[in-house]
Design an enzyme around this catalytic site. Structure first.
Site, PDB file in Angstrom:
ATOM      1  N   PHE A   1       2.740  -8.124  -0.613  1.00 43.81           N
ATOM      2  CA  PHE A   1       1.663  -8.105  -1.598  1.00 43.81           C
ATOM      3  C   PHE A   1       1.283  -9.538  -1.953  1.00 43.81           C
ATOM      4  O   PHE A   1       2.137 -10.340  -2.310  1.00 43.81           O
ATOM      5  CB  PHE A   1       2.079  -7.323  -2.843  1.00 43.81           C
ATOM      6  CG  PHE A   1       0.925  -7.002  -3.724  1.00 43.81           C
ATOM      7  CD1 PHE A   1       0.117  -5.909  -3.448  1.00 43.81           C
ATOM      8  CD2 PHE A   1       0.610  -7.804  -4.807  1.00 43.81           C
ATOM      9  CE1 PHE A   1      -0.989  -5.613  -4.242  1.00 43.81           C
ATOM     10  CE2 PHE A   1      -0.483  -7.526  -5.620  1.00 43.81           C
ATOM     11  CZ  PHE A   1      -1.284  -6.426  -5.333  1.00 43.81           C
ATOM     12  N   VAL A   2       0.005  -9.850  -1.830  1.00 37.74           N
ATOM     13  CA  VAL A   2      -0.449 -11.210  -2.100  1.00 37.74           C
ATOM     14  C   VAL A   2      -1.493 -11.226  -3.215  1.00 37.74           C
ATOM     15  O   VAL A   2      -2.154 -10.216  -3.473  1.00 37.74           O
ATOM     16  CB  VAL A   2      -1.036 -11.870  -0.829  1.00 37.74           C
ATOM     17  CG1 VAL A   2       0.035 -12.063   0.226  1.00 37.74           C
ATOM     18  CG2 VAL A   2      -2.204 -11.062  -0.268  1.00 37.74           C
TER      19      VAL A   2
ATOM     20  N   ASP B   1      -5.524  -3.916   4.450  1.00 36.91           N
ATOM     21  CA  ASP B   1      -4.119  -3.536   4.314  1.00 36.91           C
ATOM     22  C   ASP B   1      -3.917  -2.310   5.215  1.00 36.91           C
ATOM     23  O   ASP B   1      -3.754  -2.453   6.417  1.00 36.91           O
ATOM     24  CB  ASP B   1      -3.862  -3.252   2.830  1.00 36.91           C
ATOM     25  CG  ASP B   1      -2.408  -3.004   2.495  1.00 36.91           C
ATOM     26  OD1 ASP B   1      -1.538  -3.394   3.274  1.00 36.91           O
ATOM     27  OD2 ASP B   1      -2.138  -2.423   1.429  1.00 36.91           O
TER      28      ASP B   1
ATOM     29  N   GLU C   1     -14.830  -8.654   3.567  1.00 34.43           N
ATOM     30  CA  GLU C   1     -13.664  -8.159   2.821  1.00 34.43           C
ATOM     31  C   GLU C   1     -12.678  -9.284   2.537  1.00 34.43           C
ATOM     32  O   GLU C   1     -12.617 -10.269   3.271  1.00 34.43           O
ATOM     33  CB  GLU C   1     -12.950  -7.075   3.643  1.00 34.43           C
ATOM     34  CG  GLU C   1     -13.343  -5.661   3.265  1.00 34.43           C
ATOM     35  CD  GLU C   1     -12.758  -5.197   1.929  1.00 34.43           C
ATOM     36  OE1 GLU C   1     -12.409  -6.044   1.082  1.00 34.43           O
ATOM     37  OE2 GLU C   1     -12.668  -3.979   1.746  1.00 34.43           O
ATOM     38  N   ASP C   2     -11.924  -9.102   1.474  1.00 33.87           N
ATOM     39  CA  ASP C   2     -10.842 -10.029   1.173  1.00 33.87           C
ATOM     40  C   ASP C   2      -9.637  -9.742   2.075  1.00 33.87           C
ATOM     41  O   ASP C   2      -9.069 -10.630   2.682  1.00 33.87           O
ATOM     42  CB  ASP C   2     -10.440  -9.920  -0.306  1.00 33.87           C
ATOM     43  CG  ASP C   2     -10.298  -8.467  -0.779  1.00 33.87           C
ATOM     44  OD1 ASP C   2     -10.550  -7.528  -0.001  1.00 33.87           O
ATOM     45  OD2 ASP C   2      -9.925  -8.278  -1.955  1.00 33.87           O
TER      46      ASP C   2
ATOM     47  N   GLY D   1     -12.635  -7.938  -4.997  1.00 28.67           N
ATOM     48  CA  GLY D   1     -11.807  -8.875  -4.235  1.00 28.67           C
ATOM     49  C   GLY D   1     -12.558  -9.855  -3.356  1.00 28.67           C
ATOM     50  O   GLY D   1     -12.110 -10.975  -3.142  1.00 28.67           O
TER      51      GLY D   1
ATOM     52  N   ARG E   1      -6.874 -13.580  -9.800  1.00 24.26           N
ATOM     53  CA  ARG E   1      -8.012 -13.619  -8.889  1.00 24.26           C
ATOM     54  C   ARG E   1      -8.593 -15.026  -8.747  1.00 24.26           C
ATOM     55  O   ARG E   1      -9.189 -15.364  -7.737  1.00 24.26           O
ATOM     56  CB  ARG E   1      -9.144 -12.693  -9.372  1.00 24.26           C
ATOM     57  CG  ARG E   1      -8.859 -11.211  -9.260  1.00 24.26           C
ATOM     58  CD  ARG E   1     -10.155 -10.430  -9.494  1.00 24.26           C
ATOM     59  NE  ARG E   1      -9.924  -9.034  -9.834  1.00 24.26           N
ATOM     60  CZ  ARG E   1      -9.784  -8.048  -8.944  1.00 24.26           C
ATOM     61  NH1 ARG E   1      -9.823  -8.319  -7.657  1.00 24.26           N
ATOM     62  NH2 ARG E   1      -9.596  -6.810  -9.332  1.00 24.26           N
TER      63      ARG E   1
HETATM   64  P1  IMP Z   1      -6.539  -0.595   2.194  1.00 24.76           P
HETATM   65  O1  IMP Z   1      -7.456   0.586   2.012  1.00 24.76           O
HETATM   66  O2  IMP Z   1      -5.077  -0.166   2.182  1.00 24.76           O
HETATM   67  O3  IMP Z   1      -6.844  -1.429   3.421  1.00 24.76           O
HETATM   68  O4  IMP Z   1      -6.636  -1.518   0.902  1.00 24.76           O
HETATM   69  C1  IMP Z   1      -7.824  -2.027   0.526  1.00 24.76           C
HETATM   70  C2  IMP Z   1      -7.816  -2.757  -0.786  1.00 24.76           C
HETATM   71  O5  IMP Z   1      -6.532  -2.769  -1.454  1.00 24.76           O
HETATM   72  C3  IMP Z   1      -8.137  -4.207  -0.563  1.00 24.76           C
HETATM   73  O6  IMP Z   1      -9.533  -4.404  -0.404  1.00 24.76           O
HETATM   74  C4  IMP Z   1      -7.574  -4.839  -1.806  1.00 24.76           C
HETATM   75  O7  IMP Z   1      -8.500  -4.731  -2.860  1.00 24.76           O
HETATM   76  C5  IMP Z   1      -6.335  -4.021  -2.094  1.00 24.76           C
HETATM   77  N1  IMP Z   1      -5.149  -4.701  -1.530  1.00 24.76           N
HETATM   78  C6  IMP Z   1      -4.512  -4.436  -0.381  1.00 24.76           C
HETATM   79  N2  IMP Z   1      -3.476  -5.278  -0.177  1.00 24.76           N
HETATM   80  C7  IMP Z   1      -3.452  -6.113  -1.249  1.00 24.76           C
HETATM   81  C8  IMP Z   1      -2.608  -7.228  -1.622  1.00 24.76           C
HETATM   82  O8  IMP Z   1      -1.659  -7.641  -0.940  1.00 24.76           O
HETATM   83  N3  IMP Z   1      -2.916  -7.834  -2.807  1.00 24.76           N
HETATM   84  C9  IMP Z   1      -3.951  -7.426  -3.598  1.00 24.76           C
HETATM   85  N4  IMP Z   1      -4.766  -6.402  -3.278  1.00 24.76           N
HETATM   86  C10 IMP Z   1      -4.514  -5.748  -2.116  1.00 24.76           C
HETATM   87 MG    MG Z   2     -11.156  -5.337  -1.262  1.00 28.84          MG
END
Ligand code: IMP
Ligand code: MG
Length: 188
Positions: A160-161, A111, A107-108, A52, A173
């Site tokens: 979700f984006v 969440d 990071e992208d 990402g 992507r």
């Molecule tokens: P986390 O551990 O819940 O913070 O999620 C981490 C990873 O989930 C991010 O680095 C993304 O790769 C993926 N992710 C979380 N939210 C989104 C979204 O809205 N769209 C696409 N990928 C997401």
């Molecule tokens: Mg990521």
């Protein structure tokens, strides 16, 4: 100059653009200036989290006016479906020994924060001189753990984006902007 995918090409798959290409570019220039200032006189290693963060790394790195080194990690979060569980497996580790280095994780999106929180403690245990986080996007309402993020691009709603590195089932992507998808794309 190239012609990227635009909103019209997306047809009915796109619900709305949340962060435009121009807004992303302007924000990364701002963040890069802060990073240049904060790390002046120090060697910085930026670490991108695959896949990402590829776009953010590429554009942020080119907006920096100091030399940095770049490394990559790939991690996968165990867990049912699309939800992050916080149990993380390293698919690709760093090529670099980060002991004594100034490290900035790029990071992208943050969440739940579970993946990043694991990454911070993993990299933190390797003895870096400093360890900070830069993320383009953050969903404050989705946070399950508090993470100290030094550089944040945009706080966005808990939706979700896709785009600018972020995928839905490995698609979208390459969009130059960040947007939400119409419900029919998810089979809704
Ligand atoms: P986390 O551990 O819940 O913070 O999620 C981490 C990873 O989930 C991010 O680095 C993304 O790769 C993926 N992710 C979380 N939210 C989104 C979204 O809205 N769209 C696409 N990928 C997401
Ligand atoms: Mg990521």
């Amino acid at each position: 100059m190239y012609r990227a995918v635009n909103e019209i090409d997306m047809g009915t798959d796109l619900e709305k653009v949340l962060v435009s290409k121009e807004d992303i570019e302007a924000k990364l220039v701002e963040l890069a200036a802060e990073i240049d200032r904060d790390y002046a006189g120090r060697d910085l290693l930026i670490v991108g989290v695959l896949k990402g963060a590829v776009m953010v790394m590429a554009d942020l790195a080119r907006a920096l006016s100091s030399n940095v080194t770049m490394d990559w990690m790939a991690v996968s979060s165990y867990g049912a479906g699309t939800k992050s569980s916080g149990v993380v497996r390293i698919l690709k580790d760093l090529d670099t020994d980060i002991a004594g280095r100034h490290v900035l994780i790029v990071e992208d999106i943050i969440d739940s924060g579970l993946t990043l929180s694991w990454l911070i403690s993993n990299l933190g245990s390797r003895g870096p001189a400093s360890l900070e986080v830069c993320t383009l996007l953050r969903k404050p309402e989705a946070a399950k753990v508090e993470i100290d993020v030094k550089y944040t691009g945009f706080d966005i709603p808990n939706e979700f984006v896709v785009g600018y590195g972020l995928d839905y089932a490995e698609k979208y992507r390459n969009l130059p902007f960040v947007g939400t998808l119409a419900p029919h794309v998810y089979g809704g």
